[in-house]
Design a protein around this motif. Sequence first.
Motif, PDB file in Angstrom:
ATOM      1  N   CYS A 124      12.746   4.505 -10.106  1.00 30.60           N
ATOM      2  CA  CYS A 124      12.698   4.474  -8.774  1.00 30.60           C
ATOM      3  C   CYS A 124      11.503   3.972  -7.984  1.00 30.60           C
ATOM      4  O   CYS A 124      10.551   4.798  -8.213  1.00 30.60           O
ATOM      5  CB  CYS A 124      13.307   5.903  -8.329  1.00 30.60           C
ATOM      6  N   ARG A 125      11.405   3.197  -7.137  1.00 30.50           N
ATOM      7  CA  ARG A 125      10.163   2.990  -6.375  1.00 30.50           C
ATOM      8  C   ARG A 125      10.140   3.623  -5.194  1.00 30.50           C
ATOM      9  O   ARG A 125      11.120   3.796  -4.696  1.00 30.50           O
ATOM     10  CB  ARG A 125      10.355   1.341  -5.971  1.00 30.50           C
ATOM     11  N   ILE A 126       9.045   4.269  -5.250  1.00 31.94           N
ATOM     12  CA  ILE A 126       8.742   5.146  -3.898  1.00 31.94           C
ATOM     13  C   ILE A 126       7.663   4.587  -3.055  1.00 31.94           C
ATOM     14  O   ILE A 126       6.552   4.305  -3.364  1.00 31.94           O
ATOM     15  CB  ILE A 126       8.383   6.544  -4.482  1.00 31.94           C
ATOM     16  N   PHE A 127       7.984   4.618  -1.847  1.00 35.97           N
ATOM     17  CA  PHE A 127       7.163   4.021  -0.850  1.00 35.97           C
ATOM     18  C   PHE A 127       7.145   5.164   0.237  1.00 35.97           C
ATOM     19  O   PHE A 127       8.366   5.666   1.005  1.00 35.97           O
ATOM     20  CB  PHE A 127       7.755   2.839  -0.019  1.00 35.97           C
ATOM     21  N   ASN A 128       5.940   5.897   0.513  1.00 35.36           N
ATOM     22  CA  ASN A 128       5.970   6.826   1.154  1.00 35.36           C
ATOM     23  C   ASN A 128       4.635   7.464   2.180  1.00 35.36           C
ATOM     24  O   ASN A 128       3.639   6.448   1.709  1.00 35.36           O
ATOM     25  CB  ASN A 128       6.352   8.440   0.452  1.00 35.36           C
ATOM     26  N   LYS A 129       4.756   8.250   3.192  1.00 37.47           N
ATOM     27  CA  LYS A 129       3.614   8.455   3.818  1.00 37.47           C
ATOM     28  C   LYS A 129       3.560   9.972   4.212  1.00 37.47           C
ATOM     29  O   LYS A 129       4.699  10.452   4.746  1.00 37.47           O
ATOM     30  CB  LYS A 129       3.523   7.697   5.070  1.00 37.47           C
ATOM     31  N   THR A 130       2.629  10.669   3.974  1.00 36.06           N
ATOM     32  CA  THR A 130       2.606  12.287   4.355  1.00 36.06           C
ATOM     33  C   THR A 130       1.709  12.204   5.546  1.00 36.06           C
ATOM     34  O   THR A 130       1.097  11.681   5.850  1.00 36.06           O
ATOM     35  CB  THR A 130       2.225  12.962   3.108  1.00 36.06           C
ATOM     36  N   GLY A 131       2.190  13.329   6.130  1.00 35.47           N
ATOM     37  CA  GLY A 131       1.167  13.909   7.117  1.00 35.47           C
ATOM     38  C   GLY A 131       1.250  15.563   7.193  1.00 35.47           C
ATOM     39  O   GLY A 131       2.061  16.066   7.193  1.00 35.47           O
ATOM     40  N   ARG A 132      -0.136  16.082   7.049  1.00 38.78           N
ATOM     41  CA  ARG A 132      -0.118  17.398   6.818  1.00 38.78           C
ATOM     42  C   ARG A 132      -1.513  18.086   7.976  1.00 38.78           C
ATOM     43  O   ARG A 132      -2.471  17.183   7.945  1.00 38.78           O
ATOM     44  CB  ARG A 132      -0.727  17.856   5.496  1.00 38.78           C
ATOM     45  N   LEU A 133      -1.140  19.074   8.522  1.00 37.80           N
ATOM     46  CA  LEU A 133      -2.026  19.976   9.428  1.00 37.80           C
ATOM     47  C   LEU A 133      -1.724  21.026   9.221  1.00 37.80           C
ATOM     48  O   LEU A 133      -0.854  21.504   8.532  1.00 37.80           O
ATOM     49  CB  LEU A 133      -1.728  19.203  10.988  1.00 37.80           C
ATOM     50  N   ASP A 134      -2.627  22.077  10.001  1.00 38.41           N
ATOM     51  CA  ASP A 134      -2.277  23.592   9.716  1.00 38.41           C
ATOM     52  C   ASP A 134      -0.887  23.730  10.398  1.00 38.41           C
ATOM     53  O   ASP A 134      -0.399  23.398  11.544  1.00 38.41           O
ATOM     54  CB  ASP A 134      -3.065  24.046  10.960  1.00 38.41           C
ATOM     55  N   ARG A 135      -0.087  24.087   9.427  1.00 40.68           N
ATOM     56  CA  ARG A 135       1.342  24.643   9.668  1.00 40.68           C
ATOM     57  C   ARG A 135       2.101  23.461   9.631  1.00 40.68           C
ATOM     58  O   ARG A 135       3.485  23.666  10.124  1.00 40.68           O
ATOM     59  CB  ARG A 135       1.566  25.752  10.702  1.00 40.68           C
ATOM     60  N   ILE A 136       1.567  22.440   9.446  1.00 37.32           N
ATOM     61  CA  ILE A 136       2.703  21.044   9.551  1.00 37.32           C
ATOM     62  C   ILE A 136       2.730  20.437   8.148  1.00 37.32           C
ATOM     63  O   ILE A 136       1.766  20.231   7.399  1.00 37.32           O
ATOM     64  CB  ILE A 136       2.096  20.101  10.508  1.00 37.32           C
ATOM     65  N   GLU A 137       3.911  20.154   7.934  1.00 37.42           N
ATOM     66  CA  GLU A 137       4.259  19.191   6.401  1.00 37.42           C
ATOM     67  C   GLU A 137       5.279  18.572   6.801  1.00 37.42           C
ATOM     68  O   GLU A 137       6.289  18.813   7.054  1.00 37.42           O
ATOM     69  CB  GLU A 137       4.594  20.321   5.274  1.00 37.42           C
ATOM     70  N   HIS A 138       4.830  17.042   6.934  1.00 33.87           N
ATOM     71  CA  HIS A 138       5.799  15.918   7.092  1.00 33.87           C
ATOM     72  C   HIS A 138       5.938  14.915   5.941  1.00 33.87           C
ATOM     73  O   HIS A 138       4.607  14.828   5.390  1.00 33.87           O
ATOM     74  CB  HIS A 138       5.288  15.091   8.395  1.00 33.87           C
ATOM     75  N   ASP A 139       6.833  14.338   5.632  1.00 31.94           N
ATOM     76  CA  ASP A 139       6.886  13.347   4.757  1.00 31.94           C
ATOM     77  C   ASP A 139       7.957  12.277   5.327  1.00 31.94           C
ATOM     78  O   ASP A 139       9.076  12.697   5.771  1.00 31.94           O
ATOM     79  CB  ASP A 139       6.973  13.714   3.284  1.00 31.94           C
ATOM     80  N   VAL A 140       7.712  11.118   4.957  1.00 35.19           N
ATOM     81  CA  VAL A 140       8.793   9.882   5.368  1.00 35.19           C
ATOM     82  C   VAL A 140       8.538   9.148   3.968  1.00 35.19           C
ATOM     83  O   VAL A 140       7.468   8.625   3.634  1.00 35.19           O
ATOM     84  CB  VAL A 140       8.474   9.205   6.639  1.00 35.19           C
ATOM     85  N   ALA A 156       0.844  -1.216  -0.003  1.00 33.42           N
ATOM     86  CA  ALA A 156       0.086   0.010   0.135  1.00 33.42           C
ATOM     87  C   ALA A 156       0.731   1.255   0.010  1.00 33.42           C
ATOM     88  O   ALA A 156       0.597   2.391  -0.446  1.00 33.42           O
ATOM     89  CB  ALA A 156      -1.071  -0.174   1.194  1.00 33.42           C
ATOM     90  N   LEU A 157       1.904   1.209   0.576  1.00 29.57           N
ATOM     91  CA  LEU A 157       3.113   2.415   0.651  1.00 29.57           C
ATOM     92  C   LEU A 157       3.501   2.683  -0.693  1.00 29.57           C
ATOM     93  O   LEU A 157       3.808   3.746  -0.810  1.00 29.57           O
ATOM     94  CB  LEU A 157       4.219   2.162   1.731  1.00 29.57           C
ATOM     95  N   ASN A 158       3.507   1.929  -1.500  1.00 28.58           N
ATOM     96  CA  ASN A 158       4.135   1.809  -2.936  1.00 28.58           C
ATOM     97  C   ASN A 158       2.928   2.523  -3.670  1.00 28.58           C
ATOM     98  O   ASN A 158       3.297   3.114  -4.930  1.00 28.58           O
ATOM     99  CB  ASN A 158       4.689   0.595  -3.422  1.00 28.58           C
ATOM    100  N   GLN A 159       1.612   2.466  -3.231  1.00 27.83           N
ATOM    101  CA  GLN A 159       0.438   3.082  -3.830  1.00 27.83           C
ATOM    102  C   GLN A 159      -0.083   4.312  -3.147  1.00 27.83           C
ATOM    103  O   GLN A 159      -0.959   4.687  -3.620  1.00 27.83           O
ATOM    104  CB  GLN A 159      -0.665   2.153  -3.978  1.00 27.83           C
ATOM    105  N   GLN A 160       0.753   4.962  -2.490  1.00 30.38           N
ATOM    106  CA  GLN A 160       0.278   6.123  -1.686  1.00 30.38           C
ATOM    107  C   GLN A 160       0.057   7.402  -2.640  1.00 30.38           C
ATOM    108  O   GLN A 160       0.934   7.585  -3.664  1.00 30.38           O
ATOM    109  CB  GLN A 160       1.622   6.638  -0.778  1.00 30.38           C
ATOM    110  N   GLN A 161      -1.052   7.782  -2.639  1.00 31.47           N
ATOM    111  CA  GLN A 161      -1.692   8.901  -3.453  1.00 31.47           C
ATOM    112  C   GLN A 161      -1.163  10.142  -3.259  1.00 31.47           C
ATOM    113  O   GLN A 161      -1.022  11.126  -4.231  1.00 31.47           O
ATOM    114  CB  GLN A 161      -3.265   8.882  -3.434  1.00 31.47           C
ATOM    115  N   PHE A 162      -0.576  10.454  -2.192  1.00 28.14           N
ATOM    116  CA  PHE A 162      -0.027  11.770  -1.996  1.00 28.14           C
ATOM    117  C   PHE A 162       1.514  11.845  -1.976  1.00 28.14           C
ATOM    118  O   PHE A 162       2.126  11.438  -1.136  1.00 28.14           O
ATOM    119  CB  PHE A 162      -0.576  12.258  -0.542  1.00 28.14           C
TER     120      PHE A 162
END
Length: 254
Positions: free
Chosen positions: A197-213, A175-181
Amino acid sequence: MTKDDVYLEINHILKKYQATLEMGLWIGTPTKCLVDYQSHKSFPAASISKLVLYAYYLEQIIEKKINPQQVICVSPVDLTGGAGVLRLFPQKKSWAISELLTAMIAVSDNTATNVLLDLAGLPTLQAWIQEPEIQFERYMMRPIKDKENRLTPSAAAKLLLRCVKQEEAALGFSALNQQQFQEGIPGTFAETTHPACRIFNKTGRLDRIEHDVAYLQANETTIIIAAFSYDKTGSGQGISWLREIGQTVYQQYF
């Protein structure tokens, strides 16, 4: 660009955004750290916290304590706002655990997350967590005073690596390889990677917060990046910072 060059380039990027962003960054391979900047600093996790629940379920499935094909009833009262697709299909009452896990990761579905958390039990999940840099204290879209899901970039990198290693064995797909964001770390190269390049990622966004791994893999090279930011001034520069970090690492290693 040598490894020393990339370290200097990352430092240059950090200095560029230091006035507007609080940042935490961990870059490395599965076996060693390459760049560490406040990687043990705790941030509100936003949707990156979904990796904690994902790791829990993958482990339980591998240990045959949970059947991924078990069907769960999702009632109208379970439907949650924010990101996700389950609430768009209120006529569909039953979802397999594997479907809920996929929705939680691929489209960051809040309803799927809360249903899975109800099934596992918040106290059970909290008892399972061994890492002191992980705090999981509330459901998605249900703010509670003085309660927050928190993570450090270092812990997020470890979680992502663990999940990437386990999801194929547990679910038979990634599922991580299918992350839409993919607007963050892979934002400038996700659709044009060369070599592939295969990309496996998960984002996290809130007011004033931008995370990605992100876990990036091509040929024999694997790089993990966990980049967290809090916008101190409301500048909106968090997403640009993530992309600059991602592009610099991609150009160096891939």
